[in-house]
Design an enzyme around this catalytic site. Structure first.
Site, PDB file in Angstrom:
ATOM      1  N   ASP A 196      31.663  26.403  50.485  1.00 37.62           N
ATOM      2  CA  ASP A 196      31.118  27.741  50.772  1.00 37.62           C
ATOM      3  C   ASP A 196      32.064  28.533  51.671  1.00 37.62           C
ATOM      4  O   ASP A 196      32.293  29.731  51.454  1.00 37.62           O
ATOM      5  CB  ASP A 196      29.753  27.620  51.446  1.00 37.62           C
ATOM      6  CG  ASP A 196      28.664  27.156  50.498  1.00 37.62           C
ATOM      7  OD1 ASP A 196      28.909  27.121  49.274  1.00 37.62           O
ATOM      8  OD2 ASP A 196      27.560  26.822  50.984  1.00 37.62           O
ATOM      9  N   GLU A 230      32.546  29.839  41.248  1.00 45.67           N
ATOM     10  CA  GLU A 230      33.841  30.058  41.900  1.00 45.67           C
ATOM     11  C   GLU A 230      34.658  31.120  41.175  1.00 45.67           C
ATOM     12  O   GLU A 230      35.877  31.229  41.368  1.00 45.67           O
ATOM     13  CB  GLU A 230      34.637  28.752  41.964  1.00 45.67           C
ATOM     14  CG  GLU A 230      35.103  28.199  40.629  1.00 45.67           C
ATOM     15  CD  GLU A 230      34.088  27.286  39.961  1.00 45.67           C
ATOM     16  OE1 GLU A 230      34.516  26.469  39.114  1.00 45.67           O
ATOM     17  OE2 GLU A 230      32.886  27.373  40.273  1.00 45.67           O
TER      18      GLU A 230
END
Length: 312
Positions: A196, A230
């Protein structure tokens, strides 16, 4: 409060303005409705005190124009109190239909004027609080909770509007798709919290690249968004072929240059991006081919070894 006082009589405006200033308000004066509309745009007052009978444009027409301006904004409603020497039922009805909220005599007693202003100040405070809450809600609705970039839903909405504008004018348009190389391996090795943090760092970099591109005139209104997981996207309206390549290269280089450790990213040792992009010299038709072309170039960048930009 900031009060826009509209009256064609300098004497009346001077007297009422002085009374309002004495009780602590900022007063901006306009001599007719046309000037009032212009000053409303610039000053954004908390309250309008509007005379009815004026040359050039009367108070009713000015109120209608101001309401038309506010109709294009979220939760915008500035109170309008009409000033009059004749509080006839007909004037009251016309005032309300024009978008007014109240009606007071120019000779209103001091104590009544002060009481009215206290009530309007409470409304102004509540409006400001509501505006802050709405901005926060809009941010929550439009931004990705992890990275702070625009989310996919808002990206699609904004992209559709920009594309429509570009097709009307025949402007060029660029689209970049970006994917973090071997991100699953990064998460497996460093953990999801680190993953993250990595995405947040990349998001900041991409936002900075877009800001610099806009500032340098390479694109007009470029922005980055989180496409999903992502994967990111960068939207580049009104971009030349050379500028599109420069922005793409800058994004890849900037992420690599931060040197976030990634022990399992082949032989590179740091976090990198693969980027696929495309540009059309003249926006027309559907956006779908643009996305397909950018996706195809993204897969090509990965096939050719990652940590690179491929444009078509």
């Amino acid at each position: 409060m900031r009060i826009l006082l509209v009256d064609d009589s300098r004497a009346v405006a001077s007297v009422i303005g002085a009374r309002l200033t004495t009780i602590g308000h900022e007063v901006i004066v306009a001599e007719n409705g046309e000037v009032a509309v212009a000053r409303f745009r610039d000053a954004r007052p908390d309250l309008l005190l509007m005379d009815i009978e004026m040359p050039v444009m009367n108070g009713f027409e000015a109120a209608e124009r101001i309401r038309a301006l506010e109709a294009n904004e979220d939760c915008a409603w500035t109170p309008i109190i009409f000033l009059t020497a004749s509080d006839t039922p007909e004037n009251l009805v016309t005032a309300i239909e024009a978008g007014g909220d109240d009606f007071i005599a120019k000779s209103v007693p001091e104590v009544v004027l002060e009481a009215k202003m206290k009530a309007m100040a409470r409304i102004a405070s509540l409006r400001a609080e509501l505006a802050r809450a709405n901005r926060k809600l809009a941010s929550l609705a439009n931004c990705d909770g992890l990275t702070g970039l625009y989310n996919r839903r808002h990206m699609d909405t904004r992209l559709d509007a920009l594309w429509a504008q570009a097709t009307r004018t025949g402007a060029p348009f660029g689209l970049l798709m970006l994917d973090v190389d071997n991100f699953k391996l990064y998460n497996d090795h460093y953990g999801h919290q680190a993953g993250d943090d990595c995405l947040r760092a990349i998001a900041r970099i991409l936002a900075d690249v877009c800001e610099k591109a806009n500032g340098a005139g390479l694109a007009q209104g470029a922005f980055a968004a989180r496409y999903g997981g992502e994967e990111f996207s960068m939207i580049l309206p009104s971009v030349s072929q050379d500028a599109c390549a420069r922005v793409a290269g800058a994004a890849v280089a900037a992420v690599r240059g931060v040197a976030i450790p990634h022990a399992r990213n082949a032989d590179l040792g740091v976090v990198t991006l693969s980027l696929g992009g495309t540009r059309t010299a003249r926006a027309e038709g559907s956006l779908v081919p643009l996305f397909r072309a950018a996706d195809g170039k993204l897969y090509e960048a990965k096939r050719l070894g990652r940590n690179r930009a491929e444009l078509g």
